[in-house]
Design a protein around this motif. Structure first.
Motif, PDB file in Angstrom:
ATOM      1  N   MET A  27       0.862  -1.185   0.000  1.00  0.00           N
ATOM      2  CA  MET A  27       0.000   0.000   0.000  1.00  0.00           C
ATOM      3  C   MET A  27       0.900   1.238   0.000  1.00  0.00           C
ATOM      4  SD  MET A  27      -3.031  -1.305  -0.092  1.00  0.00           S
ATOM      5  CE  MET A  27      -3.893   0.274   0.009  1.00  0.00           C
ATOM      6  N   TRP A  28       0.860   2.010  -1.072  1.00  0.00           N
ATOM      7  CA  TRP A  28       1.669   3.222  -1.167  1.00  0.00           C
ATOM      8  C   TRP A  28       1.026   4.375  -0.383  1.00  0.00           C
ATOM      9  CZ3 TRP A  28       6.431   2.905  -3.304  1.00  0.00           C
ATOM     10  CH2 TRP A  28       6.688   1.800  -4.121  1.00  0.00           C
ATOM     11  N   ASN A  29      -0.284   4.423  -0.400  1.00  0.00           N
ATOM     12  CA  ASN A  29      -1.051   5.371   0.414  1.00  0.00           C
ATOM     13  C   ASN A  29      -2.461   4.816   0.548  1.00  0.00           C
ATOM     14  OD1 ASN A  29      -2.488   6.203  -1.973  1.00  0.00           O
ATOM     15  ND2 ASN A  29      -0.813   7.602  -2.456  1.00  0.00           N
ATOM     16  N   GLU A  30      -3.410   5.657   0.931  1.00  0.00           N
ATOM     17  CA  GLU A  30      -4.751   5.151   1.216  1.00  0.00           C
ATOM     18  C   GLU A  30      -5.502   4.652  -0.010  1.00  0.00           C
ATOM     19  OE1 GLU A  30      -5.355   9.523   0.308  1.00  0.00           O
ATOM     20  OE2 GLU A  30      -3.830   8.249   1.236  1.00  0.00           O
ATOM     21  N   HIS A  31      -5.034   5.010  -1.216  1.00  0.00           N
ATOM     22  CA  HIS A  31      -5.771   4.567  -2.402  1.00  0.00           C
ATOM     23  C   HIS A  31      -4.880   3.975  -3.487  1.00  0.00           C
ATOM     24  CE1 HIS A  31      -4.421   7.909  -4.972  1.00  0.00           C
ATOM     25  NE2 HIS A  31      -4.497   8.654  -3.899  1.00  0.00           N
ATOM     26  N   LEU A  32      -3.568   3.991  -3.301  1.00  0.00           N
ATOM     27  CA  LEU A  32      -2.646   3.500  -4.319  1.00  0.00           C
ATOM     28  C   LEU A  32      -1.929   2.266  -3.806  1.00  0.00           C
ATOM     29  CD1 LEU A  32      -1.387   4.258  -7.127  1.00  0.00           C
ATOM     30  CD2 LEU A  32       0.397   5.463  -5.839  1.00  0.00           C
ATOM     31  N   PHE A  33      -1.938   1.193  -4.588  1.00  0.00           N
ATOM     32  CA  PHE A  33      -1.303  -0.043  -4.144  1.00  0.00           C
ATOM     33  C   PHE A  33      -0.709  -0.796  -5.329  1.00  0.00           C
ATOM     34  CE2 PHE A  33      -5.618  -1.079  -5.312  1.00  0.00           C
ATOM     35  CZ  PHE A  33      -5.592  -2.364  -5.818  1.00  0.00           C
ATOM     36  N   SER A  34       0.265  -1.636  -5.029  1.00  0.00           N
ATOM     37  CA  SER A  34       0.845  -2.515  -6.032  1.00  0.00           C
ATOM     38  C   SER A  34       0.866  -3.930  -5.467  1.00  0.00           C
ATOM     39  CB  SER A  34       2.255  -2.067  -6.418  1.00  0.00           C
ATOM     40  OG  SER A  34       3.108  -2.031  -5.286  1.00  0.00           O
ATOM     41  N   PHE A  35       0.970  -4.892  -6.342  1.00  0.00           N
ATOM     42  CA  PHE A  35       0.971  -6.281  -5.896  1.00  0.00           C
ATOM     43  C   PHE A  35       1.676  -7.149  -6.924  1.00  0.00           C
ATOM     44  CE2 PHE A  35      -2.859  -5.352  -8.232  1.00  0.00           C
ATOM     45  CZ  PHE A  35      -3.082  -6.439  -9.040  1.00  0.00           C
ATOM     46  N   THR A  36       2.177  -8.288  -6.466  1.00  0.00           N
ATOM     47  CA  THR A  36       2.804  -9.252  -7.356  1.00  0.00           C
ATOM     48  C   THR A  36       2.028 -10.560  -7.305  1.00  0.00           C
ATOM     49  OG1 THR A  36       4.314 -10.076  -5.649  1.00  0.00           O
ATOM     50  CG2 THR A  36       5.085  -8.237  -6.996  1.00  0.00           C
ATOM     51  N   ILE A  37       2.062 -11.279  -8.422  1.00  0.00           N
ATOM     52  CA  ILE A  37       1.388 -12.569  -8.515  1.00  0.00           C
ATOM     53  C   ILE A  37       2.323 -13.562  -9.192  1.00  0.00           C
ATOM     54  CG2 ILE A  37      -0.886 -11.475  -8.670  1.00  0.00           C
ATOM     55  CD1 ILE A  37      -0.903 -12.183 -11.668  1.00  0.00           C
ATOM     56  N   THR A  38       1.981 -14.830  -9.097  1.00  0.00           N
ATOM     57  CA  THR A  38       2.752 -15.859  -9.779  1.00  0.00           C
ATOM     58  C   THR A  38       2.673 -15.657 -11.285  1.00  0.00           C
ATOM     59  OG1 THR A  38       0.809 -17.319  -9.648  1.00  0.00           O
ATOM     60  CG2 THR A  38       2.519 -17.585  -7.957  1.00  0.00           C
ATOM     61  N   ARG A  39       3.704 -16.101 -11.971  1.00  0.00           N
ATOM     62  CA  ARG A  39       3.767 -15.982 -13.433  1.00  0.00           C
ATOM     63  C   ARG A  39       3.775 -17.367 -14.062  1.00  0.00           C
ATOM     64  NH1 ARG A  39       8.354 -12.706 -16.991  1.00  0.00           N
ATOM     65  NH2 ARG A  39       7.673 -13.445 -19.049  1.00  0.00           N
ATOM     66  N   PRO A  40       2.814 -17.653 -14.939  1.00  0.00           N
ATOM     67  CA  PRO A  40       2.831 -18.957 -15.613  1.00  0.00           C
ATOM     68  C   PRO A  40       4.114 -19.127 -16.423  1.00  0.00           C
ATOM     69  CG  PRO A  40       0.722 -17.838 -15.953  1.00  0.00           C
ATOM     70  CD  PRO A  40       1.650 -16.837 -15.335  1.00  0.00           C
ATOM     71  N   ALA A  41       4.604 -20.348 -16.496  1.00  0.00           N
ATOM     72  CA  ALA A  41       5.856 -20.613 -17.202  1.00  0.00           C
ATOM     73  C   ALA A  41       5.778 -20.234 -18.673  1.00  0.00           C
ATOM     74  CB  ALA A  41       6.228 -22.087 -17.049  1.00  0.00           C
ATOM     75  N   SER A  42       4.581 -20.326 -19.250  1.00  0.00           N
ATOM     76  CA  SER A  42       4.429 -20.047 -20.676  1.00  0.00           C
ATOM     77  C   SER A  42       4.068 -18.592 -20.967  1.00  0.00           C
ATOM     78  CB  SER A  42       3.337 -20.949 -21.267  1.00  0.00           C
ATOM     79  OG  SER A  42       2.091 -20.671 -20.641  1.00  0.00           O
ATOM     80  N   PHE A  43       3.940 -17.770 -19.930  1.00  0.00           N
ATOM     81  CA  PHE A  43       3.490 -16.377 -20.113  1.00  0.00           C
ATOM     82  C   PHE A  43       4.650 -15.514 -20.611  1.00  0.00           C
ATOM     83  CE2 PHE A  43       2.377 -12.080 -18.818  1.00  0.00           C
ATOM     84  CZ  PHE A  43       1.025 -12.003 -19.131  1.00  0.00           C
TER      85      PHE A  43
END
Length: 270
Positions: A27-43
């Motif tokens: 959470m960068w502030n009250e309304h801005l956020f970033s996130f990471t997710i798994t990456r498929p091997a073929s992506f």
């Protein structure tokens, strides 16, 4: 990494969507956020492209186009988002936690890519708000430093706390394992804040007009369609205003099939 998630309960993959797991949230502030997710091997994706991302809806998946913020070589996929009050997707997406599941489209696409630009010497990536995301990917792509002598990200926001990723950008991507050496001399970052005191406070068009945009950039102190290439991403108003400005200066919009001197993401602005 796996191509299709079949064993986890909850979301079910489809021919167009894989099911991925949230790895981290910031959470960068009250309304801005970033996130990471798994990456498929073929992506596979080109730096600057976007992909559909979302959650389960009442009758069908609730999806939205998101630019990929992570570099093409990363094992994880990273995204930057703003929470829209009462937004059907972002209000829920802002509540995700590590271990949660999300839908990921299998086919990234987009025009904010180097292939849509003619060869040039300087690349300016002009962004507002979450429009920064695709440029985080482009700036960490080793190939972009082979194509251009100088790379610059301009990020315009309303408040200082909206300057996501400010520290690594001010450090010229010094922690990046692949582009740190090139970025040390070829990369520059211009943050500007429009509604609070800051060392740079003008809108992007004003920074172009008064020369602030070029203070850390070798070469001419104005934009030249012969040598400069430009990417635009952010608010619709900014994109339309700056695109019109560039056209009057002789810049021609590019696409994947017909490279030009500047590009915007048509999928986001219509």
């Amino acid at each position: 990494m796996s191509d299709v998630v079949t064993s986890l309960p909850g979301l079910e993959p489809t021919s167009a969507l894989s099911v991925e797991t949230v790895l981290s949230v910031r959470m960068w502030n009250e309304h801005l956020f970033s996130f990471t997710i798994t990456r498929p091997a073929s992506f596979r994706f080109r730096s600057g492209e976007f992909v559909m991302l979302g959650l389960a809806g009442e009758q069908r998946p609730l999806l939205r186009a998101y630019s990929i913020a992570s570099p093409a070589y990363a094992e994880e996929l990273e995204f930057l988002s703003i929470r829209v009050p009462d937004g059907p997707l972002t209000s829920r997406l802002s509540q995700i936690q590590p271990g949660d599941q999300v839908y990921l489209g299998r086919k990234p696409t987009g025009t904010l890519v180097a292939d849509a630009l003619l060869p040039g010497k300087r690349l300016f990536m002009l962004s507002t708000g979450t429009g920064l995301a695709p440029f985080l990917s482009v700036a960490r792509d080793p190939e972009i430093y082979d194509r251009f002598d100088q790379i610059q990200i301009v990020h315009s926001v309303r408040r200082v706390v909206d300057l996501a990723y400010r520290e690594p950008l001010e450090a010229k991507l010094a922690d990046d394992p692949l582009v740190d050496e090139q970025a040390a001399t070829a990369f520059s970052y211009v943050p500007t804040v429009t509604r609070e005191p800051f060392h740079t406070t003008g809108r992007i068009d004003a920074l172009i007009d008064d020369g602030t945009l070029f203070k850390d950039m070798p070469g001419e102190k104005h934009l030249d369609p012969e040598t400069d290439r430009i990417m635009l991403c952010g608010s619709m108003a900014m994109i339309k205003d700056l695109a019109a400005k560039l056209e009057t200066m002789g810049f021609v919009e590019g696409s994947n099939s017909h490279p030009g001197q500047y590009v915007i993401e048509r999928a986001f602005v219509g």
